[in-house]
Design an enzyme around this catalytic site. Sequence first.
Site, PDB file in Angstrom:
ATOM      1  N   GLY A  29     -67.012   8.525   5.695  1.00 49.52           N
ATOM      2  CA  GLY A  29     -67.777   7.283   5.565  1.00 49.52           C
ATOM      3  C   GLY A  29     -68.047   6.531   6.856  1.00 49.52           C
ATOM      4  N   ASP A  56     -70.915   6.261   0.346  1.00 50.40           N
ATOM      5  CA  ASP A  56     -71.498   7.192  -0.619  1.00 50.40           C
ATOM      6  C   ASP A  56     -71.138   6.855  -2.060  1.00 50.40           C
ATOM      7  OD1 ASP A  56     -68.680   7.972  -0.257  1.00 50.40           O
ATOM      8  OD2 ASP A  56     -69.214   9.653  -1.568  1.00 50.40           O
ATOM      9  N   GLY A  82     -57.330  -2.165   0.327  1.00 55.51           N
ATOM     10  CA  GLY A  82     -56.577  -2.170   1.583  1.00 55.51           C
ATOM     11  C   GLY A  82     -55.409  -1.193   1.569  1.00 55.51           C
ATOM     12  N   GLU A 139     -63.255   2.239  10.051  1.00 54.95           N
ATOM     13  CA  GLU A 139     -63.456   2.560   8.631  1.00 54.95           C
ATOM     14  C   GLU A 139     -64.820   2.061   8.154  1.00 54.95           C
ATOM     15  OE1 GLU A 139     -63.024   4.010   5.991  1.00 54.95           O
ATOM     16  OE2 GLU A 139     -60.988   4.051   5.253  1.00 54.95           O
ATOM     17  N   ASP A 147     -61.295  -2.003   0.750  1.00 53.96           N
ATOM     18  CA  ASP A 147     -61.412  -2.477  -0.632  1.00 53.96           C
ATOM     19  C   ASP A 147     -60.049  -3.085  -1.014  1.00 53.96           C
ATOM     20  OD1 ASP A 147     -62.693  -2.670  -3.147  1.00 53.96           O
ATOM     21  OD2 ASP A 147     -61.905  -0.739  -3.780  1.00 53.96           O
ATOM     22  N   LEU A 184     -55.767   1.831   4.131  1.00 54.81           N
ATOM     23  CA  LEU A 184     -55.566   1.454   5.532  1.00 54.81           C
ATOM     24  C   LEU A 184     -54.136   1.034   5.828  1.00 54.81           C
ATOM     25  CD1 LEU A 184     -58.667  -0.430   6.935  1.00 54.81           C
ATOM     26  CD2 LEU A 184     -57.643   1.701   7.685  1.00 54.81           C
ATOM     27  N   ARG A 230     -75.407   8.432   1.900  1.00 62.85           N
ATOM     28  CA  ARG A 230     -74.808   8.035   3.193  1.00 62.85           C
ATOM     29  C   ARG A 230     -75.862   7.777   4.267  1.00 62.85           C
ATOM     30  NH1 ARG A 230     -69.221   9.071   2.885  1.00 62.85           N
ATOM     31  NH2 ARG A 230     -68.606  10.932   1.745  1.00 62.85           N
TER      32      ARG A 230
END
Length: 183
Positions: free
Chosen positions: A46, A161, A107, A101, A105, A110, A167
Amino acid sequence: MSKDFAGIIIEEAEIKAKVDEMGRQITEYYSSLGIKELVIIGILRGAVIFMSDLIRKIDLPMTIDFMAISSYGTSATSSGSVRVLKDVSESIEGKHLLIVEDIVDTGLTLQCLKNLLWARNPKSLHLCSFLSKPSRRLTDVTVDFCGFEIPDEFVVGYGLDYAGKYRQLPYVAILNPEVYAKI
Ligand code: IMP
Ligand code: MG
Protein backbone atom coordinates in the site's frame (compact mmCIF):
# COMPACT_ATOMS: atom_id res chain seq x y z
CA MET A 1 -15.77 9.30 -11.77
CA SER A 2 -16.42 5.55 -11.79
CA LYS A 3 -19.71 4.30 -10.35
CA ASP A 4 -17.60 2.15 -8.03
CA PHE A 5 -17.04 5.24 -5.90
CA ALA A 6 -19.35 7.20 -3.62
CA GLY A 7 -17.11 10.24 -4.00
CA ILE A 8 -13.57 11.53 -4.16
CA ILE A 9 -12.41 12.70 -0.76
CA ILE A 10 -8.88 13.79 -1.64
CA GLU A 11 -8.10 15.21 -5.07
CA GLU A 12 -4.80 14.71 -6.89
CA ALA A 13 -3.71 18.33 -6.42
CA GLU A 14 -4.39 18.19 -2.67
CA ILE A 15 -2.27 15.04 -2.39
CA LYS A 16 0.58 16.68 -4.26
CA ALA A 17 0.52 19.75 -2.00
CA LYS A 18 0.39 17.59 1.13
CA VAL A 19 3.28 15.37 0.03
CA ASP A 20 5.39 18.50 -0.68
CA GLU A 21 4.55 19.82 2.80
CA MET A 22 5.34 16.49 4.50
CA GLY A 23 8.67 16.26 2.69
CA ARG A 24 9.61 19.71 3.98
CA GLN A 25 8.41 18.88 7.50
CA ILE A 26 10.41 15.62 7.63
CA THR A 27 13.52 17.32 6.22
CA GLU A 28 13.29 20.12 8.81
CA TYR A 29 12.62 17.73 11.68
CA TYR A 30 15.65 15.53 11.07
CA SER A 31 17.91 18.44 10.09
CA SER A 32 17.08 20.22 13.34
CA LEU A 33 18.17 17.12 15.28
CA GLY A 34 21.40 16.92 13.31
CA ILE A 35 20.44 13.53 11.88
CA LYS A 36 22.31 13.09 8.65
CA GLU A 37 21.04 9.87 7.16
CA LEU A 38 17.75 8.02 7.15
CA VAL A 39 16.55 4.53 6.36
CA ILE A 40 13.08 4.79 4.89
CA ILE A 41 11.13 1.55 5.25
CA GLY A 42 8.01 1.23 3.09
CA ILE A 43 5.32 -1.26 4.03
CA LEU A 44 4.30 -3.24 0.96
CA ARG A 45 2.19 -2.94 -0.98
CA GLY A 46 0.00 0.00 0.00
CA ALA A 47 2.75 2.50 0.81
CA VAL A 48 4.59 2.21 -2.51
CA ILE A 49 2.91 5.09 -4.34
CA PHE A 50 3.03 7.51 -1.41
CA MET A 51 6.61 6.56 -0.55
CA SER A 52 7.91 7.05 -4.08
CA ASP A 53 6.46 10.57 -4.20
CA LEU A 54 7.46 11.45 -0.63
CA ILE A 55 11.14 10.46 -0.79
CA ARG A 56 11.68 12.81 -3.72
CA LYS A 57 10.59 15.66 -1.44
CA ILE A 58 12.90 14.76 1.45
CA ASP A 59 16.19 16.58 1.16
CA LEU A 60 18.42 14.26 3.22
CA PRO A 61 20.76 11.38 2.42
CA MET A 62 18.81 8.12 2.67
CA THR A 63 18.54 4.50 1.75
CA ILE A 64 15.23 2.75 1.18
CA ASP A 65 14.06 -0.69 2.14
CA PHE A 66 10.75 -2.58 2.25
CA MET A 67 8.82 -4.93 4.49
CA ALA A 68 5.68 -6.90 3.84
CA ILE A 69 3.60 -7.94 6.81
CA SER A 70 0.25 -9.52 7.38
CA SER A 71 -1.90 -9.22 10.47
CA TYR A 72 -3.12 -12.32 12.22
CA GLY A 73 -6.86 -12.74 12.60
CA THR A 74 -9.67 -10.74 11.05
CA SER A 75 -9.98 -7.03 11.67
CA ALA A 76 -12.64 -7.76 14.29
CA THR A 77 -10.50 -10.24 16.20
CA SER A 78 -7.08 -8.73 15.46
CA SER A 79 -4.67 -9.71 18.20
CA GLY A 80 -2.25 -7.07 17.05
CA SER A 81 0.41 -9.57 16.17
CA VAL A 82 1.97 -9.44 12.73
CA ARG A 83 3.71 -11.98 10.55
CA VAL A 84 6.70 -10.78 8.55
CA LEU A 85 6.25 -11.93 4.93
CA LYS A 86 9.26 -10.00 3.65
CA ASP A 87 11.90 -8.54 5.92
CA VAL A 88 14.23 -5.59 5.37
CA SER A 89 17.33 -6.41 3.31
CA GLU A 90 19.90 -4.53 5.41
CA SER A 91 20.65 -4.38 9.14
CA ILE A 92 18.83 -1.53 10.91
CA GLU A 93 20.93 -1.53 14.06
CA GLY A 94 22.08 1.99 14.95
CA LYS A 95 20.09 3.50 12.06
CA HIS A 96 17.48 6.27 12.03
CA LEU A 97 14.31 4.63 10.71
CA LEU A 98 11.27 6.22 9.15
CA ILE A 99 8.44 3.73 8.58
CA VAL A 100 6.10 4.71 5.75
CA GLU A 101 2.55 3.33 5.72
CA ASP A 102 -0.53 3.98 3.60
CA ILE A 103 -3.08 4.18 6.41
CA VAL A 104 -3.30 3.73 10.18
CA ASP A 105 -6.67 2.32 11.15
CA THR A 106 -6.79 0.55 14.55
CA GLY A 107 -3.03 1.07 14.84
CA LEU A 108 -2.48 -2.56 15.88
CA THR A 109 -0.31 -3.40 12.87
CA LEU A 110 2.00 -0.44 13.38
CA GLN A 111 2.20 -0.88 17.13
CA CYS A 112 3.34 -4.44 16.66
CA LEU A 113 5.76 -3.57 13.87
CA LYS A 114 7.22 -0.83 16.00
CA ASN A 115 7.92 -3.25 18.87
CA LEU A 116 9.49 -5.73 16.48
CA LEU A 117 11.81 -3.10 14.98
CA TRP A 118 12.79 -1.52 18.32
CA ALA A 119 14.04 -4.96 19.42
CA ARG A 120 16.72 -4.68 16.70
CA ASN A 121 18.23 -1.55 18.28
CA PRO A 122 17.79 1.21 15.74
CA LYS A 123 18.94 4.66 16.88
CA SER A 124 15.51 6.18 16.30
CA LEU A 125 12.17 5.11 14.86
CA HIS A 126 9.42 7.37 13.56
CA LEU A 127 6.17 6.65 11.76
CA CYS A 128 4.82 8.39 8.71
CA SER A 129 1.40 7.58 7.26
CA PHE A 130 -0.43 9.02 4.28
CA LEU A 131 -3.84 8.57 5.94
CA SER A 132 -5.18 8.03 9.46
CA LYS A 133 -8.62 7.12 10.82
CA PRO A 134 -8.32 8.40 14.41
CA SER A 135 -11.85 7.34 15.34
CA ARG A 136 -10.90 3.68 14.80
CA ARG A 137 -7.78 3.66 16.96
CA LEU A 138 -7.35 0.82 19.51
CA THR A 139 -3.76 1.64 20.50
CA ASP A 140 -1.97 4.82 21.48
CA VAL A 141 0.61 4.43 18.70
CA THR A 142 1.86 7.87 17.65
CA VAL A 143 1.88 8.78 13.98
CA ASP A 144 4.73 11.28 13.86
CA PHE A 145 4.00 12.53 10.34
CA CYS A 146 0.45 12.19 9.06
CA GLY A 147 -0.94 13.33 5.71
CA PHE A 148 -4.71 13.43 6.15
CA GLU A 149 -7.07 12.40 8.94
CA ILE A 150 -10.20 10.87 7.43
CA PRO A 151 -13.55 9.66 8.81
CA ASP A 152 -14.41 5.98 9.23
CA GLU A 153 -15.04 5.18 5.53
CA PHE A 154 -13.40 2.52 3.38
CA VAL A 155 -11.18 4.35 0.90
CA VAL A 156 -9.11 3.32 -2.13
CA GLY A 157 -6.56 4.92 -4.43
CA TYR A 158 -3.03 6.35 -4.20
CA GLY A 159 -1.80 2.93 -3.07
CA LEU A 160 -4.81 1.81 -1.05
CA ASP A 161 -6.71 -1.17 -2.38
CA TYR A 162 -9.84 -3.20 -2.10
CA ALA A 163 -9.15 -6.86 -2.99
CA GLY A 164 -5.93 -5.72 -4.66
CA LYS A 165 -7.59 -3.20 -6.96
CA TYR A 166 -7.69 0.60 -7.35
CA ARG A 167 -4.13 1.24 -6.08
CA GLN A 168 -3.22 3.15 -9.25
CA LEU A 169 -5.84 5.89 -8.86
CA PRO A 170 -4.19 9.33 -8.51
CA TYR A 171 -6.88 10.42 -5.97
CA VAL A 172 -8.52 8.91 -2.88
CA ALA A 173 -12.13 7.79 -3.25
CA ILE A 174 -14.74 6.30 -0.95
CA LEU A 175 -15.62 2.84 -2.19
CA ASN A 176 -19.27 2.27 -2.92
CA PRO A 177 -20.53 -0.43 -0.52
CA GLU A 178 -22.18 -2.23 -3.49
CA VAL A 179 -18.70 -3.03 -4.82
CA TYR A 180 -18.00 -5.19 -1.77
CA ALA A 181 -20.71 -7.58 -2.87
CA LYS A 182 -19.50 -7.74 -6.50
CA ILE A 183 -15.81 -8.63 -6.09
P1 IMP B 1 -4.56 -1.42 11.40
O1 IMP B 1 -4.10 -0.01 11.65
O2 IMP B 1 -3.74 -2.47 12.08
O3 IMP B 1 -6.02 -1.56 11.73
O4 IMP B 1 -4.43 -1.79 9.87
C1 IMP B 1 -4.16 -0.92 8.89
C2 IMP B 1 -4.24 -1.64 7.57
O5 IMP B 1 -5.61 -1.91 7.23
C3 IMP B 1 -3.71 -0.77 6.46
O6 IMP B 1 -2.32 -0.97 6.24
C4 IMP B 1 -4.57 -1.20 5.27
O7 IMP B 1 -3.97 -2.31 4.63
C5 IMP B 1 -5.87 -1.63 5.87
N1 IMP B 1 -6.93 -0.59 5.78
C6 IMP B 1 -7.54 0.05 6.80
N2 IMP B 1 -8.46 0.93 6.38
C7 IMP B 1 -8.43 0.86 5.01
C8 IMP B 1 -9.15 1.57 3.97
O8 IMP B 1 -10.01 2.44 4.20
N3 IMP B 1 -8.83 1.24 2.69
C9 IMP B 1 -7.88 0.30 2.38
N4 IMP B 1 -7.18 -0.37 3.32
C10 IMP B 1 -7.46 -0.10 4.64
MG1 MG C 1 -1.26 -1.88 4.62
